[in-house]
Design an enzyme around this catalytic site. Structure first.
Site, mmCIF file in Angstrom:
data_model
loop_
_atom_site.group_PDB
_atom_site.id
_atom_site.type_symbol
_atom_site.label_atom_id
_atom_site.label_comp_id
_atom_site.label_asym_id
_atom_site.label_seq_id
_atom_site.Cartn_x
_atom_site.Cartn_y
_atom_site.Cartn_z
ATOM 1 N N TYR A 158 1.107 15.047 -2.445
ATOM 2 C CA TYR A 158 0.967 15.241 -3.913
ATOM 3 C C TYR A 158 0.633 16.566 -4.575
ATOM 4 C CZ TYR A 158 1.914 10.077 -2.856
ATOM 5 O OH TYR A 158 2.344 8.962 -2.389
ATOM 6 N N SER B 77 -3.777 5.966 -0.585
ATOM 7 C CA SER B 77 -2.148 5.337 -0.703
ATOM 8 C C SER B 77 -1.456 6.028 0.589
ATOM 9 C CB SER B 77 -1.608 5.897 -2.127
ATOM 10 O OG SER B 77 -0.396 5.560 -2.126
ATOM 11 N N TYR B 78 -0.585 7.049 0.117
ATOM 12 C CA TYR B 78 0.180 7.833 1.433
ATOM 13 C C TYR B 78 -0.882 8.512 2.019
ATOM 14 C CZ TYR B 78 3.698 10.206 3.913
ATOM 15 O OH TYR B 78 4.523 10.672 4.661
ATOM 16 N N TRP C 19 8.073 5.086 -7.093
ATOM 17 C CA TRP C 19 7.386 6.004 -6.206
ATOM 18 C C TRP C 19 8.366 7.253 -6.147
ATOM 19 C CZ3 TRP C 19 7.264 5.789 -0.129
ATOM 20 C CH2 TRP C 19 6.224 6.897 0.267
ATOM 21 N N ASP D 153 -4.179 -4.642 -5.577
ATOM 22 C CA ASP D 153 -3.516 -3.678 -4.915
ATOM 23 C C ASP D 153 -2.324 -4.149 -4.143
ATOM 24 O OD1 ASP D 153 -2.791 -1.074 -3.961
ATOM 25 O OD2 ASP D 153 -3.921 -1.137 -2.401
ATOM 26 N N HIS E 197 -3.359 -0.623 -7.775
ATOM 27 C CA HIS E 197 -2.818 0.630 -7.320
ATOM 28 C C HIS E 197 -2.927 1.840 -8.453
ATOM 29 C CE1 HIS E 197 -1.656 2.410 -3.646
ATOM 30 N NE2 HIS E 197 -1.100 3.320 -4.381
#
Length: 573
Positions: A44, A118-119, A166, A254, A289
């Site tokens: 990101y 997250s990722y 996403w 989440d 989230h």
């Protein structure tokens, strides 16, 4: 006292074993000799302080002051790094190669710790699955345990809202910037970003132009059940190789919560050494989230609910400092926020010791009672894919990161007024209940269709009659046995186990519990055509109306709710 200083090396080349070079920003404290390294691998944009620091809850300058070096790396095919981006596929090898490279640097003392949300949590778990030497601890936040269940699908249903958002918000824009100019795809992305709700409404879900924008979507839609494709990128299969301490941070609202709890439990039970098994820690707030504030859904949980009040940076640094020093972190094993009471509590484990499953029976008169089941009966409703039950609250990403306007505890009046939603309600509670753990619906049901979804939600009804969602789940009937799709025999009664998810919530005396049962939750999940057509390919011509029957009373559907003993005295934070 002299001012603290530090050095930043921008876009340092980190070679991978296949020759691709990933680039990292390296932040070094003004210290003599090597120091432990905190590693964040993200898709990101490492140059974004918002994404690299604020979202993950770790301030880099405070880490430098505590004596750590910090390395923030763009993952393969993203921003400054070379290669092609293929979500999850390269993260185990690239993470392992990056740790090995760090061990060779003169600023690293041989201890590497990974962190992020997250990722960025996925990059940690996948790296740990490769068991690289020198990786001592991970701190995965708001992330799941595998990338089929709860990331891409849940209960066999595609997480349509999350997957599309996403792609639209985070994955596609920088990917397009790296490609040769393509006016058609640029226009498509602009349209999707202007009205993502319209994108979710389009059928079929699988469209060539969308797969051209996000090529990996083709594989995700081609593998709607848990198969070898997903097994190859499933870090939960490697807990027995992960010799790492873990600080697992999650949120009750989440969409990845189930995976966070599974990682905590899986490493506590299966990490390869006693030391690693004993150094797993859990933090769960009331968060969704991208939203770690006290404001969730329709309500406010108080000032202490905000992650800033908890100070996640301090928790991270205590955790990593202790592991580096070979001592026990000064942290509770489980720091849990109980909604309803709106207080933090420190526990020796999760769920709390002494938690007991209680069975609640569904009754023909619309009642929900603990223990006694009553006479056998059936409740019915009609489900139409062309008019699905709209997503209203829960562990949803809608309408996107940092907004989460529709996530968390939301008023259910409009949902419960529909004739395609069964509503069953308890009498006012004589004493309060503390719910702590996974809520599961054991459903006895039949459908007139070859396939359908079963959805359920537990709510709390206050003294004024307002019903607010607590936790919910979904199961796609064709995947009721796991593995390959198997059609229903229309009209035949079957047994289903439908997890609604986990919760820590205090229901006061005088309030009531309520259960909703339906067959859709859209667009959080994709439409089920209620035929054996591939949902990703289905159009309106494939849709079938289904008559749904739920068996209640003795031997019928029942809800299992875990009830904990009284909360420990005083908040944990």
């Amino acid at each position: 006292m002299s001012a603290a200083t530090y050095t930043v090396r921008r876009n340092a080349d980190v070679p991978m074993s296949d020759g691709v070079r990933l680039r990292a920003d390296i932040w070094l404290p003004d210290r003599d000799g090597p120091v432990p390294v905190l590693l964040e691998r993200m898709p990101y944009d490492k140059s974004s302080s918002f994404m690299a620091q604020h979202i993950v809850g770790l301030e880099i300058v405070r880490a430098l002051d505590a004596g750590f070096a910090v390395v923030v790396q763009d993952t393969r095919g993203r921003y400054a790094s070379e290669g092609d981006f293929d979500p999850f596929t390269h993260e185990a090898a690239d993470g392992s190669d990056t740790v090995a490279w760090l061990l060779e640097q003169d600023f690293c003392d041989g201890h590497v710790f990974m962190y992020g949300a997250s990722y960025i949590g996925a990059t940690q778990l996948l790296a740990a699955s490769a068991a690289p030497e020198g990786l001592r601890a991970i701190a995965p936040q708001l992330t799941t345990s595998d990338y089929y269940e709860s990331w891409t699908y849940r209960g066999g249903a595609l997480q349509l809202g999350f997957v599309l958002l996403w792609i639209i918000e985070s994955l596609a824009p920088p990917d397009l910037d790296r490609r040769a100019p393509d006016a058609t795809l640029s226009a498509l992305l602009a349209d999707l970003r202007e009205d993502p709700w319209h994108a979710m409404d389009l059928v079929p879900a699988r469209r060539k132009e969308l797969e051209a924008l996000a090529p990996y979507l083709r594989d995700w839609l081609a593998h709607p059940s848990r198969d070898g494709f997903w097994a190859a990128i499933d870090p939960s299969r490697a807990y027995g190789r992960m010799d790492v301490a873990g600080l697992h941070i999650g949120g009750w609202h989440d969409l990845f919560l189930d995976g966070t709890l599974r990682n905590y439990r899986g490493l506590t039970e299966h990490a390869p050494t006693e030391e690693a098994r004993g150094r797993q820690y859990l933090v769960v707030g009331p968060w969704s989230h991208g939203n770690l504030s006290g404001w969730q859904g329709d309500g406010w949980h108080g000032y202490d609910a905000d992650s800033g009040a908890l100070d996640l940076t301090a928790m991270h640094l205590e955790f990593f400092s202790a592991i580096a020093a070979g001592r026990e972190p000064d942290l509770p094993k489980a720091r849990i926020f109980f909604t309803g009471a709106d207080t933090w509590h420190d526990l020796p484990s999760w769920p709390p010791p002494g938690t007991t499953p209680t069975s609640w029976a569904l009754r023909a008169d619309g009642g929900l009672t603990q223990g006694a089941a009553g006479e056998q009966a059936t409740l019915t409703y009609r489900s139409d894919p062309a008019n699905p039950v709209p997503t209203t609250g829960g562990a949803t990403f809608l309408p996107g990161l940092l907004v989460a306007r529709d996530s968390g505890p939301k008023d259910q009046a409009a949902i419960e007024a529909r004739d395609d939603v069964l509503v069953l309600t308890s009498a006012p509670l004589e004493t309060g209940l503390t719910i702590a753990g996974e809520v599961v619906l054991h459903l006895e049901a039949a459908s007139s269709a070859e396939d359908c979804d079963w959805t359920a939600r537990l709510t709390e009804v206050d003294a004024a009659g307002r019903s607010v969602g607590l936790v919910d789940g979904i199961l796609r009937a064709r995947y009721r046995h796991g593995g390959a799709a198997v059609a229903l025999t229309p009209g035949r009664r079957e047994s289903y186990r439908l997890p609604l998810g986990s919760i820590a919530h205090v229901v006061p005396a005088g309030h009531r519990l309520r259960l909703q049962i339906a067959s859709s939750n859209y667009p959080r999940f994709d439409r089920n055509p209620q035929t054996m057509a591939d949902p990703a390919e289905a159009t309106g011509d494939d849709f079938a109306v289904a008559d749904q029957t739920v068996f209640v009373g003795a031997g019928g559907t029942h809800l299992v709710i875990p009830i904990a003993p009284d909360l420990p005295e005083g908040p944990g934070a």
